[in-house]
Design an enzyme around this catalytic site. Structure first.
Site, PDB file in Angstrom:
ATOM      1  N   LYS A  47      -0.528 -24.492 -26.491  1.00 31.69           N
ATOM      2  CA  LYS A  47      -1.776 -23.727 -26.454  1.00 31.69           C
ATOM      3  C   LYS A  47      -1.916 -22.866 -27.724  1.00 31.69           C
ATOM      4  CE  LYS A  47      -2.020 -23.432 -21.376  1.00 31.69           C
ATOM      5  NZ  LYS A  47      -2.052 -22.502 -20.208  1.00 31.69           N
ATOM      6  N   TYR A  49     -10.227 -27.773 -17.500  1.00 33.15           N
ATOM      7  CA  TYR A  49      -9.887 -26.747 -16.514  1.00 33.15           C
ATOM      8  C   TYR A  49     -10.906 -26.687 -15.369  1.00 33.15           C
ATOM      9  CZ  TYR A  49      -5.994 -24.850 -19.263  1.00 33.15           C
ATOM     10  OH  TYR A  49      -4.796 -24.679 -19.916  1.00 33.15           O
ATOM     11  N   PHE A 106     -10.357 -15.725 -13.481  1.00 33.01           N
ATOM     12  CA  PHE A 106      -9.787 -15.845 -14.835  1.00 33.01           C
ATOM     13  C   PHE A 106     -10.395 -16.981 -15.647  1.00 33.01           C
ATOM     14  CE2 PHE A 106      -7.071 -18.355 -11.956  1.00 33.01           C
ATOM     15  CZ  PHE A 106      -6.987 -19.574 -12.626  1.00 33.01           C
ATOM     16  N   ARG A 124       7.335 -30.725 -16.278  1.00 34.48           N
ATOM     17  CA  ARG A 124       6.975 -29.478 -15.573  1.00 34.48           C
ATOM     18  C   ARG A 124       8.215 -28.618 -15.327  1.00 34.48           C
ATOM     19  NH1 ARG A 124       1.515 -27.579 -14.839  1.00 34.48           N
ATOM     20  NH2 ARG A 124       2.516 -26.156 -13.394  1.00 34.48           N
ATOM     21  N   THR A 172       3.927 -21.138 -13.692  1.00 33.64           N
ATOM     22  CA  THR A 172       2.678 -20.777 -14.387  1.00 33.64           C
ATOM     23  C   THR A 172       2.819 -19.417 -15.070  1.00 33.64           C
ATOM     24  OG1 THR A 172       1.368 -22.082 -12.840  1.00 33.64           O
ATOM     25  CG2 THR A 172       0.206 -20.364 -14.074  1.00 33.64           C
ATOM     26  N   ARG A 185       8.307 -21.610 -20.844  1.00 34.49           N
ATOM     27  CA  ARG A 185       7.588 -20.353 -20.577  1.00 34.49           C
ATOM     28  C   ARG A 185       8.562 -19.196 -20.371  1.00 34.49           C
ATOM     29  NH1 ARG A 185       3.090 -23.100 -16.601  1.00 34.49           N
ATOM     30  NH2 ARG A 185       1.513 -23.606 -18.182  1.00 34.49           N
ATOM     31  N   ASN A 191       0.627 -18.290 -21.796  1.00 39.80           N
ATOM     32  CA  ASN A 191       1.855 -18.952 -21.337  1.00 39.80           C
ATOM     33  C   ASN A 191       2.252 -20.179 -22.165  1.00 39.80           C
ATOM     34  OD1 ASN A 191      -0.043 -20.669 -20.342  1.00 39.80           O
ATOM     35  ND2 ASN A 191       0.464 -20.395 -18.183  1.00 39.80           N
ATOM     36  N   HIS A 245       0.655 -26.161 -21.910  1.00 41.84           N
ATOM     37  CA  HIS A 245       0.088 -26.830 -20.729  1.00 41.84           C
ATOM     38  C   HIS A 245       0.851 -28.126 -20.494  1.00 41.84           C
ATOM     39  CE1 HIS A 245      -2.748 -28.709 -17.959  1.00 41.84           C
ATOM     40  NE2 HIS A 245      -2.494 -29.822 -18.636  1.00 41.84           N
ATOM     41  N   GLU A 289      -5.762 -36.545 -17.672  1.00 34.53           N
ATOM     42  CA  GLU A 289      -5.714 -35.650 -18.832  1.00 34.53           C
ATOM     43  C   GLU A 289      -5.443 -36.436 -20.115  1.00 34.53           C
ATOM     44  OE1 GLU A 289      -2.961 -32.547 -17.649  1.00 34.53           O
ATOM     45  OE2 GLU A 289      -4.466 -31.647 -16.331  1.00 34.53           O
TER      46      GLU A 289
HETATM   47  P1  IDP Z   1      -0.397 -24.374 -14.847  1.00 30.59           P
HETATM   48  O1  IDP Z   1      -0.800 -24.232 -16.284  1.00 30.59           O
HETATM   49  O2  IDP Z   1       1.016 -23.910 -14.615  1.00 30.59           O
HETATM   50  O3  IDP Z   1      -0.663 -25.752 -14.293  1.00 30.59           O
HETATM   51  P2  IDP Z   1      -2.715 -23.482 -13.324  1.00 30.59           P
HETATM   52  O4  IDP Z   1      -2.658 -22.785 -12.005  1.00 30.59           O
HETATM   53  O5  IDP Z   1      -3.202 -24.889 -13.353  1.00 30.59           O
HETATM   54  O6  IDP Z   1      -1.287 -23.326 -14.005  1.00 30.59           O
HETATM   55  O7  IDP Z   1      -3.638 -22.583 -14.244  1.00 30.59           O
HETATM   56  C1  IDP Z   1      -4.060 -23.072 -15.500  1.00 30.59           C
HETATM   57  C2  IDP Z   1      -3.936 -21.990 -16.538  1.00 30.59           C
HETATM   58  O8  IDP Z   1      -4.823 -20.919 -16.213  1.00 30.59           O
HETATM   59  C3  IDP Z   1      -2.552 -21.325 -16.596  1.00 30.59           C
HETATM   60  O9  IDP Z   1      -1.647 -22.038 -17.384  1.00 30.59           O
HETATM   61  C4  IDP Z   1      -2.890 -19.972 -17.213  1.00 30.59           C
HETATM   62  O10 IDP Z   1      -3.074 -20.112 -18.619  1.00 30.59           O
HETATM   63  C5  IDP Z   1      -4.253 -19.684 -16.604  1.00 30.59           C
HETATM   64  N1  IDP Z   1      -4.142 -18.871 -15.396  1.00 30.59           N
HETATM   65  C6  IDP Z   1      -3.812 -19.279 -14.145  1.00 30.59           C
HETATM   66  N2  IDP Z   1      -3.836 -18.275 -13.275  1.00 30.59           N
HETATM   67  C7  IDP Z   1      -4.204 -17.178 -13.988  1.00 30.59           C
HETATM   68  C8  IDP Z   1      -4.411 -15.806 -13.644  1.00 30.59           C
HETATM   69  O11 IDP Z   1      -4.279 -15.380 -12.504  1.00 30.59           O
HETATM   70  N3  IDP Z   1      -4.779 -14.979 -14.685  1.00 30.59           N
HETATM   71  C9  IDP Z   1      -4.941 -15.419 -15.957  1.00 30.59           C
HETATM   72  N4  IDP Z   1      -4.760 -16.711 -16.317  1.00 30.59           N
HETATM   73  C10 IDP Z   1      -4.393 -17.569 -15.344  1.00 30.59           C
HETATM   74 MG    MG Z   2      -2.409 -26.755 -13.808  1.00 30.93          MG
END
Ligand code: IDP
Ligand code: MG
Length: 159
Positions: free
Chosen positions: A13, A53, A61, A89, A95, A106, A116, A119, A132
């Site tokens: 990212k 997304y 968010f 993963r 996350t 991470r 983070n 992706h 994707e």
């Molecule tokens: P992932 O990246 O581990 O699959 P997802 O739940 O799919 O996590 O969320 C996608 C992205 O959205 C996360 O990687 C993070 O950058 C962002 N994100 C998820 N939840 C939050 C939150 O509560 N606050 C801010 N950003 C969030």
């Molecule tokens: Mg995800």
């Protein structure tokens, strides 16, 4: 070799790119024994961000996430190997970097949920990897090649 050819989508990212972590992250997947079959350095536009997304549209968010992911270049990749989606993963961590154990990407390089670093396709979302990959890469951008080291990575790969 059919069970060694699962493909998954991974992306450094904008925060990871700015922090100079592309090489480190690529290294980890290479060293694990995964095979790189596609990569590009690119800028995500608003439309691609919304598509990628889409599942998070409407969440508090979401707008910040779109702003972040379009704020600078990303490094998009496709990695191939046995159980690749799940294994990647595991290497990525949770996350939230704050909840990610040391040794994960991470957990080693992040502290904040919104930044983070990386992706990776979710392994508990059937077909997310293929979706994707298709969203980010044309089929001719993916390279079919033989990783010679596969004979040392997989016990049942013929020499
Ligand atoms: P992932 O990246 O581990 O699959 P997802 O739940 O799919 O996590 O969320 C996608 C992205 O959205 C996360 O990687 C993070 O950058 C962002 N994100 C998820 N939840 C939050 C939150 O509560 N606050 C801010 N950003 C969030
Ligand atoms: Mg995800």
């Amino acid at each position: 070799m059919s069970h060694h050819d699962e493909r998954t989508f991974v992306m450094v990212k904008p925060d990871g790119v700015q922090r100079g972590l592309i090489g480190e992250i690529v290294s980890r997947f290479e060293q694990r024994g995964l095979k790189l079959v596609g990569a590009k350095f690119m800028q995500i536009d608003e439309e691609l961000a919304h598509e990628h997304y889409g599942e998070h549209e409407g969440k508090p968010f979401f707008e910040g996430l779109v702003e972040f992911i379009t704020s600078g270049p990303v490094f998009a990749m496709v990695w191939e190997g046995a159980d690749a989606t799940h294994q990647v993963r595991n290497m990525v961590g949770e996350t939230d970097p704050a909840e990610s154990p040391p040794g994960t990407i991470r957990g080693d390089f992040g502290l904040d949920l919104g930044h983070n670093v990386i992706h990776a396709s979710a392994h508990d979302d059937e077909g997310a990897n293929e979706r994707e990959i298709d969203l980010f890469f044309d089929s001719e951008e993916l390279v079919d090649w033989g990783l010679d080291a596969a004979t040392w990575i997989y016990e049942d790969e013929d020499h």
